[in-house]
Design a protein around this motif. Structure first.
Motif, PDB file in Angstrom:
ATOM      1  N   LEU A   1      -8.514  13.006   5.836  1.00  0.00           N
ATOM      2  CA  LEU A   1      -9.323  12.103   6.663  1.00  0.00           C
ATOM      3  C   LEU A   1      -9.495  12.651   8.066  1.00  0.00           C
ATOM      4  O   LEU A   1     -10.567  12.530   8.667  1.00  0.00           O
ATOM      5  N   GLN A   2      -8.435  13.269   8.588  1.00  0.00           N
ATOM      6  CA  GLN A   2      -8.523  13.849   9.932  1.00  0.00           C
ATOM      7  C   GLN A   2      -9.520  15.000   9.958  1.00  0.00           C
ATOM      8  O   GLN A   2     -10.331  15.106  10.882  1.00  0.00           O
ATOM      9  N   LYS A   3      -9.473  15.851   8.939  1.00  0.00           N
ATOM     10  CA  LYS A   3     -10.416  16.967   8.875  1.00  0.00           C
ATOM     11  C   LYS A   3     -11.841  16.476   8.641  1.00  0.00           C
ATOM     12  O   LYS A   3     -12.802  17.103   9.087  1.00  0.00           O
ATOM     13  N   GLY A   4     -11.969  15.344   7.933  1.00  0.00           N
ATOM     14  CA  GLY A   4     -13.299  14.804   7.654  1.00  0.00           C
ATOM     15  C   GLY A   4     -13.856  13.950   8.767  1.00  0.00           C
ATOM     16  O   GLY A   4     -14.979  13.443   8.650  1.00  0.00           O
ATOM     17  N   GLY A   5     -13.070  13.741   9.812  1.00  0.00           N
ATOM     18  CA  GLY A   5     -13.555  12.952  10.946  1.00  0.00           C
ATOM     19  C   GLY A   5     -13.644  11.467  10.658  1.00  0.00           C
ATOM     20  O   GLY A   5     -14.566  10.790  11.125  1.00  0.00           O
ATOM     21  N   ALA A   6     -12.686  10.951   9.876  1.00  0.00           N
ATOM     22  CA  ALA A   6     -12.679   9.521   9.551  1.00  0.00           C
ATOM     23  C   ALA A   6     -12.307   8.701  10.773  1.00  0.00           C
ATOM     24  O   ALA A   6     -11.834   9.227  11.796  1.00  0.00           O
ATOM     25  N   ALA A   7     -12.507   7.406  10.658  1.00  0.00           N
ATOM     26  CA  ALA A   7     -12.238   6.504  11.775  1.00  0.00           C
ATOM     27  C   ALA A   7     -10.753   6.527  12.133  1.00  0.00           C
ATOM     28  O   ALA A   7      -9.885   6.646  11.259  1.00  0.00           O
ATOM     29  N   ALA A   8     -10.466   6.387  13.431  1.00  0.00           N
ATOM     30  CA  ALA A   8      -9.082   6.441  13.897  1.00  0.00           C
ATOM     31  C   ALA A   8      -8.257   5.285  13.339  1.00  0.00           C
ATOM     32  O   ALA A   8      -7.060   5.442  13.058  1.00  0.00           O
ATOM     33  N   GLU A   9      -8.893   4.134  13.181  1.00  0.00           N
ATOM     34  CA  GLU A   9      -8.173   2.968  12.662  1.00  0.00           C
ATOM     35  C   GLU A   9      -7.702   3.211  11.227  1.00  0.00           C
ATOM     36  O   GLU A   9      -6.576   2.831  10.858  1.00  0.00           O
ATOM     37  N   LEU A  10      -8.537   3.849  10.411  1.00  0.00           N
ATOM     38  CA  LEU A  10      -8.162   4.158   9.034  1.00  0.00           C
ATOM     39  C   LEU A  10      -7.026   5.170   8.993  1.00  0.00           C
ATOM     40  O   LEU A  10      -6.070   5.018   8.213  1.00  0.00           O
ATOM     41  N   ARG A  11      -7.105   6.183   9.844  1.00  0.00           N
ATOM     42  CA  ARG A  11      -6.034   7.182   9.896  1.00  0.00           C
ATOM     43  C   ARG A  11      -4.725   6.550  10.348  1.00  0.00           C
ATOM     44  O   ARG A  11      -3.653   6.890   9.832  1.00  0.00           O
ATOM     45  N   LYS A  12      -4.803   5.617  11.276  1.00  0.00           N
ATOM     46  CA  LYS A  12      -3.604   4.933  11.754  1.00  0.00           C
ATOM     47  C   LYS A  12      -2.980   4.102  10.642  1.00  0.00           C
ATOM     48  O   LYS A  12      -1.753   4.053  10.488  1.00  0.00           O
ATOM     49  N   THR A  13      -3.818   3.445   9.851  1.00  0.00           N
ATOM     50  CA  THR A  13      -3.321   2.627   8.740  1.00  0.00           C
ATOM     51  C   THR A  13      -2.598   3.488   7.707  1.00  0.00           C
ATOM     52  O   THR A  13      -1.513   3.132   7.219  1.00  0.00           O
ATOM     53  N   ILE A  14      -3.178   4.643   7.377  1.00  0.00           N
ATOM     54  CA  ILE A  14      -2.554   5.561   6.414  1.00  0.00           C
ATOM     55  C   ILE A  14      -1.233   6.084   6.964  1.00  0.00           C
ATOM     56  O   ILE A  14      -0.224   6.181   6.233  1.00  0.00           O
ATOM     57  N   SER A  15      -1.194   6.398   8.263  1.00  0.00           N
ATOM     58  CA  SER A  15       0.027   6.893   8.887  1.00  0.00           C
ATOM     59  C   SER A  15       1.128   5.838   8.865  1.00  0.00           C
ATOM     60  O   SER A  15       2.297   6.151   8.606  1.00  0.00           O
ATOM     61  N   GLN A  16       0.755   4.589   9.130  1.00  0.00           N
ATOM     62  CA  GLN A  16       1.744   3.510   9.099  1.00  0.00           C
ATOM     63  C   GLN A  16       2.256   3.284   7.681  1.00  0.00           C
ATOM     64  O   GLN A  16       3.455   3.035   7.477  1.00  0.00           O
ATOM     65  N   LEU A  17       1.365   3.369   6.713  1.00  0.00           N
ATOM     66  CA  LEU A  17       1.773   3.210   5.316  1.00  0.00           C
ATOM     67  C   LEU A  17       2.750   4.309   4.915  1.00  0.00           C
ATOM     68  O   LEU A  17       3.758   4.048   4.233  1.00  0.00           O
ATOM     69  N   GLU A  18       2.474   5.531   5.354  1.00  0.00           N
ATOM     70  CA  GLU A  18       3.376   6.646   5.068  1.00  0.00           C
ATOM     71  C   GLU A  18       4.751   6.420   5.695  1.00  0.00           C
ATOM     72  O   GLU A  18       5.791   6.665   5.056  1.00  0.00           O
ATOM     73  N   ALA A  19       4.768   5.914   6.939  1.00  0.00           N
ATOM     74  CA  ALA A  19       6.040   5.656   7.622  1.00  0.00           C
ATOM     75  C   ALA A  19       6.835   4.560   6.910  1.00  0.00           C
ATOM     76  O   ALA A  19       8.068   4.649   6.776  1.00  0.00           O
ATOM     77  N   HIS A  20       6.143   3.523   6.447  1.00  0.00           N
ATOM     78  CA  HIS A  20       6.826   2.433   5.723  1.00  0.00           C
ATOM     79  C   HIS A  20       7.430   2.950   4.409  1.00  0.00           C
ATOM     80  O   HIS A  20       8.547   2.565   4.037  1.00  0.00           O
ATOM     81  N   MET A  21       6.681   3.815   3.728  1.00  0.00           N
ATOM     82  CA  MET A  21       7.201   4.369   2.478  1.00  0.00           C
ATOM     83  C   MET A  21       8.410   5.265   2.731  1.00  0.00           C
ATOM     84  O   MET A  21       9.379   5.250   1.956  1.00  0.00           O
ATOM     85  N   SER A  22       8.368   6.018   3.808  1.00  0.00           N
ATOM     86  CA  SER A  22       9.499   6.871   4.150  1.00  0.00           C
ATOM     87  C   SER A  22      10.746   6.028   4.424  1.00  0.00           C
ATOM     88  O   SER A  22      11.854   6.360   3.981  1.00  0.00           O
ATOM     89  N   LEU A  23      10.577   4.935   5.139  1.00  0.00           N
ATOM     90  CA  LEU A  23      11.706   4.053   5.440  1.00  0.00           C
ATOM     91  C   LEU A  23      12.231   3.376   4.174  1.00  0.00           C
ATOM     92  O   LEU A  23      13.441   3.207   4.001  1.00  0.00           O
ATOM     93  N   THR A  24      11.321   3.005   3.270  1.00  0.00           N
ATOM     94  CA  THR A  24      11.734   2.402   2.004  1.00  0.00           C
ATOM     95  C   THR A  24      12.542   3.382   1.169  1.00  0.00           C
ATOM     96  O   THR A  24      13.557   3.018   0.556  1.00  0.00           O
ATOM     97  N   ARG A  25      12.130   4.630   1.163  1.00  0.00           N
ATOM     98  CA  ARG A  25      12.863   5.644   0.416  1.00  0.00           C
ATOM     99  C   ARG A  25      14.260   5.846   0.994  1.00  0.00           C
ATOM    100  O   ARG A  25      15.221   6.054   0.246  1.00  0.00           O
ATOM    101  N   LYS A  26      14.388   5.784   2.302  1.00  0.00           N
ATOM    102  CA  LYS A  26      15.706   5.925   2.921  1.00  0.00           C
ATOM    103  C   LYS A  26      16.620   4.784   2.482  1.00  0.00           C
ATOM    104  O   LYS A  26      17.829   4.978   2.282  1.00  0.00           O
ATOM    105  N   LEU A  27      16.054   3.593   2.343  1.00  0.00           N
ATOM    106  CA  LEU A  27      16.833   2.454   1.864  1.00  0.00           C
ATOM    107  C   LEU A  27      17.278   2.675   0.417  1.00  0.00           C
ATOM    108  O   LEU A  27      18.433   2.409   0.058  1.00  0.00           O
ATOM    109  N   LEU A  28      16.377   3.175  -0.415  1.00  0.00           N
ATOM    110  CA  LEU A  28      16.711   3.414  -1.825  1.00  0.00           C
ATOM    111  C   LEU A  28      17.745   4.521  -1.991  1.00  0.00           C
ATOM    112  O   LEU A  28      18.456   4.566  -3.001  1.00  0.00           O
ATOM    113  N   ARG A  29      17.822   5.416  -1.005  1.00  0.00           N
ATOM    114  CA  ARG A  29      18.766   6.535  -1.116  1.00  0.00           C
ATOM    115  C   ARG A  29      20.150   6.212  -0.557  1.00  0.00           C
ATOM    116  O   ARG A  29      21.020   7.084  -0.536  1.00  0.00           O
TER     117      ARG A  29
END
Length: 258
Positions: free
Chosen positions: A32-60
């Motif tokens: 999305l960054q290379k394609g020039g997508a909207a900043a709000e969409l990129r922020k949402t994807i980044s937050q989703l990635e961070a939440h998944m990373s934190l969830t994985r830490k809990l599972l581990r």
């Protein structure tokens, strides 16, 4: 202890699925960054990635116990190389999970004023050491299997190993020696490549483990700044290794043992 290991193994499947989704988000964010997508969409994807990373830490949480149990089993292996590489690899995994647990506590606020960058770098170092040892084990097993296959082929066609190559016995000049040696070396390399492909094709667990570890190793190399490859490449490698890990859980016969 065994009951805890069995309980913990149930969360590993969820961890692998979330890991695949996390690195898919990493790859998607890069695209999305290379394609020039909207900043709000990129922020949402980044937050989703961070939440998944934190969830994985809990599972581990508690995975260090399983890694220590695996190290206790590996120390009794008869092969000295496997015993050394697997035992130290599992110990490094245990330290990696322990650092990851501390990092989770810092991210959730349970440990205030935690230097998250330092603990993150520390955990990735242990992760890198474990992967290096895993790859060493893979290469060692591959070498053993290739030697076994080469001996098997030699017994099937013993005459092929005793017949001298034309022109190698009495070279007339250095130029003629080089001219003969080059095709001989090329033929040897083709035979070794064919041997490698044959061994990997007939041993899917080794192939899967080698591919998974080869993909995974670029993640800590990038995070530690040793060999920066970019978020897009890291996302692709993480996604590929996650899919391979999921396949080994769906089909246990694909998991390399011990």
């Amino acid at each position: 202890m065994d009951s805890w290991v069995r309980f913990n193994s149930q969360s590993q499947a969820k961890d692998k699925i979330i890991r695949a989704a996390q690195y898919a988000c990493t790859l998607l964010g890069y695209t999305l960054q290379k394609g020039g997508a909207a900043a709000e969409l990129r922020k949402t994807i980044s937050q989703l990635e961070a939440h998944m990373s934190l969830t994985r830490k809990l599972l581990r949480l508690g995975n260090s116990v399983e890694a220590l149990e695996a190290a206790k089993r590996a120390i009794h292996l008869s092969d000295s190389v496997l015993r050394l590489t697997l035992t130290i690899s599992h110990l490094n995994r245990a330290m990696y999970f322990a650092c990851d647990n501390v990092l989770w506590a810092g991210k959730t606020g349970l440990i205030s004023k935690l230097d998250q960058k330092k603990w993150s770098q520390r955990s990735f170092r242990y992760y890198l050491f474990a992967l290096i040892l895993n790859l060493t084990r893979d290469v060692y097993e591959l070498h053993l299997l290739m030697e076994c296959e080469a001996r098997y082929r030699a017994t099937k066609s013993p005459l092929s190993t005793t017949q001298p190559s034309d022109g190698l016995s009495s070279p007339s000049s250095p130029a003629s020696t080089a001219a003969v040696a080059l095709p001989v070396m090329s033929a040897w390399m083709r035979r070794q490549l064919h041997l490698l492909v044959t061994v990997l094709y007939s041993n899917p667990p080794l192939l899967m483990d080698l591919m998974k570890n080869s993909c995974d190793i670029f993640i800590p190399l990038d995070r530690l700044g040793i060999y920066p490859t970019g978020t897009g490449f890291v996302g692709a490698c993480g996604l590929a290794s996650s899919v391979l890990s999921i396949l080994t859980m769906i089909h246990p016969w694909l998991k390399l043992k011990p």
